[in-house]
Design an enzyme around this catalytic site. Structure first.
Site, mmCIF file in Angstrom:
data_model
loop_
_atom_site.group_PDB
_atom_site.id
_atom_site.type_symbol
_atom_site.label_atom_id
_atom_site.label_comp_id
_atom_site.label_asym_id
_atom_site.label_seq_id
_atom_site.Cartn_x
_atom_site.Cartn_y
_atom_site.Cartn_z
ATOM 1 N N MET A 35 18.397 -6.362 -15.322
ATOM 2 C CA MET A 35 18.311 -4.991 -14.811
ATOM 3 C C MET A 35 19.723 -4.451 -14.546
ATOM 4 O O MET A 35 20.146 -4.269 -13.402
ATOM 5 C CB MET A 35 17.440 -4.953 -13.560
ATOM 6 C CG MET A 35 15.989 -5.307 -13.847
ATOM 7 S SD MET A 35 14.883 -5.067 -12.443
ATOM 8 C CE MET A 35 15.410 -6.407 -11.376
ATOM 9 N N TRP A 46 14.832 1.675 -18.792
ATOM 10 C CA TRP A 46 14.184 2.172 -17.584
ATOM 11 C C TRP A 46 14.643 3.614 -17.414
ATOM 12 O O TRP A 46 15.795 3.857 -17.099
ATOM 13 C CB TRP A 46 14.542 1.360 -16.344
ATOM 14 C CG TRP A 46 13.876 1.967 -15.142
ATOM 15 C CD1 TRP A 46 14.422 2.835 -14.238
ATOM 16 C CD2 TRP A 46 12.514 1.779 -14.745
ATOM 17 N NE1 TRP A 46 13.487 3.205 -13.307
ATOM 18 C CE2 TRP A 46 12.303 2.578 -13.597
ATOM 19 C CE3 TRP A 46 11.446 1.033 -15.260
ATOM 20 C CZ2 TRP A 46 11.075 2.646 -12.956
ATOM 21 C CZ3 TRP A 46 10.227 1.103 -14.610
ATOM 22 C CH2 TRP A 46 10.052 1.887 -13.472
ATOM 23 N N GLU A 79 0.813 -1.222 0.000
ATOM 24 C CA GLU A 79 0.000 0.000 0.000
ATOM 25 C C GLU A 79 0.845 1.271 0.000
ATOM 26 O O GLU A 79 0.353 2.368 -0.314
ATOM 27 C CB GLU A 79 -0.942 0.020 1.213
ATOM 28 C CG GLU A 79 -0.261 0.001 2.564
ATOM 29 C CD GLU A 79 0.085 -1.412 3.037
ATOM 30 O OE1 GLU A 79 0.514 -1.556 4.202
ATOM 31 O OE2 GLU A 79 -0.071 -2.362 2.249
ATOM 32 N N ASN A 80 2.146 1.146 0.317
ATOM 33 C CA ASN A 80 3.048 2.303 0.311
ATOM 34 C C ASN A 80 3.849 2.410 -0.981
ATOM 35 O O ASN A 80 4.741 3.252 -1.097
ATOM 36 C CB ASN A 80 4.002 2.219 1.505
ATOM 37 C CG ASN A 80 3.277 2.285 2.836
ATOM 38 O OD1 ASN A 80 2.393 3.117 3.022
ATOM 39 N ND2 ASN A 80 3.632 1.387 3.747
ATOM 40 N N GLU A 114 10.888 -8.062 -7.086
ATOM 41 C CA GLU A 114 12.209 -7.840 -6.491
ATOM 42 C C GLU A 114 12.190 -8.180 -5.005
ATOM 43 O O GLU A 114 11.139 -8.218 -4.384
ATOM 44 C CB GLU A 114 12.659 -6.399 -6.728
ATOM 45 C CG GLU A 114 12.790 -6.062 -8.204
ATOM 46 C CD GLU A 114 13.238 -4.635 -8.467
ATOM 47 O OE1 GLU A 114 13.950 -4.068 -7.613
ATOM 48 O OE2 GLU A 114 12.862 -4.081 -9.518
ATOM 49 N N GLU A 153 21.682 0.776 -11.686
ATOM 50 C CA GLU A 153 21.589 1.046 -10.246
ATOM 51 C C GLU A 153 22.799 0.563 -9.450
ATOM 52 O O GLU A 153 22.677 0.211 -8.279
ATOM 53 C CB GLU A 153 20.293 0.492 -9.647
ATOM 54 C CG GLU A 153 19.034 1.239 -10.073
ATOM 55 C CD GLU A 153 18.918 2.649 -9.482
ATOM 56 O OE1 GLU A 153 18.437 2.802 -8.349
ATOM 57 O OE2 GLU A 153 19.329 3.597 -10.189
#
Length: 376
Positions: free
Chosen positions: A231, A356, A125-126, A168, A234
């Site tokens: 990916m 991305w 929900e966050n 993830e 990062e």
């Protein structure tokens, strides 16, 4: 295709004369802002005609539903797939749609012969990746059945051509259950002509430790899905020390490990379309870098009289600038660093790439892609 690095005293006019290229083309391709100042060390795309020997590749891009209509429209012609970010789910297998309507994106994609893809994420929900939500799903056969059925209905109703599974922080105890979940998704989706891809954290070995890596079985997931996305970005991130987001030496290591586990024809390489601006001195756990666009980074260098440097190991541009008493360090992507990454696709004969993300327009990147590849 020609890339030129700006030297002292260069102007757009002098560079155009040097290459016999119209000034307007250089301005357009590199999104230069009037009065068209340049930064020393800035890399410009000055010639970008498609190569007659282009290889065919898949080029995908992620986007949120709040993307600018203009940015999406000018980017779609360069894409094979538009990965819409993102859909979620409950532990019972109900689908949670994005807060904003994405049907217009799906329609725009089809108008440009681009396949719209539903990206599925285990957000709580966050808006944070929830490994507990993953656990609840992949270990519950009824929840899996519900989710797959709900996804198939929704995807057929809205016109999605593919499913991208972006989970993830998977617990290592859920590794095999997650692989089985992906395999079942692929089996069921393929019956409806829906392609399934899965995103993989950038591993370099089978026994790599860490929450990002231990729950991802490269070999198993490579066999389970139709394609995978590495990916490969990062390394430099919001809370890291200043460094390249996707250093080419690290990207290469991930690709080489992936190829030991997965066929080359199934592998897409991730490419970042952004950079970071750190305030120095860096303090671990305190310093928080600001995300910036690649065009924005160059304008920052110009406005502050910074010289752009290029790290030959990472094959990535960076610069430092000062505002008041604050010293900043910026790492970003330019046509040199993007070109180095695109070259890896041909070197290793990968399926293609995924960006991305495409929320900020980086026109020189897309012209570079077009000059090198025939997009499938």
């Amino acid at each position: 295709m020609q890339i030129y690095v700006v030297e002292p005293l260069d102007t757009v006019d002098s560079i155009a004369n040097k290459f016999g290229t119209p000034v307007e083309e250089i301005i357009f391709a590199n999104q230069l802002i009037y009065p068209y100042k340049l930064a020393v060390g800035q890399a410009l795309l000055v010639e970008f005609r498609p190569n007659q020997y282009r290889t065919r590749r898949v080029i995908n891009g992620y986007a949120y539903p709040f993307i600018s209509n203009y940015v999406l429209r000018v980017t779609l012609p360069y894409l094979s797939g538009l990965y819409i970010f993102s859909y979620g789910f409950t532990k019972e297998g109900e689908v949670v749609s994005p807060a904003l309507d994405d049907q217009w994106m799906i329609n725009e994609a089809y108008e440009n012969d681009t396949k719209p893809v539903l990206t599925l994420t285990p957000f709580d929900e966050n808006g944070v990746f929830s490994n507990n939500l993953i656990t609840a799903l992949v270990n519950n056969e009824q929840a899996i059945e519900n989710l797959i059925g709900n996804l198939i209905y929704l995807m057929n109703e809205k016109g999605f051509a593919g499913l991208d599974i972006d989970f993830e922080y998977i617990y290592k105890e859920d590794r095999d259950a997650f692989t089985s979940f992906v395999a079942e998704c692929t089996r069921r989706m393929n019956e409806y002509g829906i392609w399934v891809s899965v995103a993989l954290a950038p591993k370099t070995s089978s026994d790599q430790k860490g929450l990002l890596y231990e729950g991802k079985d490269y070999g198993g997931l490579g066999a389970a899905a139709n394609s995978v996305l590495l990916m490969t970005y990062e390394w430099g991130y919001t809370y890291s020390s200043p460094m390249a987001v996707a250093p080419i030496n690290k990207v290469r290591q991930v690709i080489e490990y992936a190829l030991s586990q997965i066929p080359e024809a199934k592998i897409d390489m991730g490419i970042p379309n952004y950079g970071y601006d750190w305030t120095l001195p860096y303090e671990k756990g305190v310093t928080k870098a600001k995300t910036i666009g690649n065009v924005e980074a160059i304008q920052l260098a110009i406005n502050n009289g910074a010289t752009v440097q290029y790290d030959d190991v990472a094959q990535t541009p960076f610069f430092n600038y000062t505002i008041g008493n604050e010293i900043h360090e910026v790492w970003f992507e330019d046509v040199r660093s993007i070109n180095a990454k695109l070259n890896l696709i041909d070197e290793y004969n990968l399926r293609g790439a995924a960006y991305w993300q495409i929320m900020r327009l980086f026109r020189a990147n897309w012209l570079l892609v077009e000059s090198k590849f025939e997009v499938k």
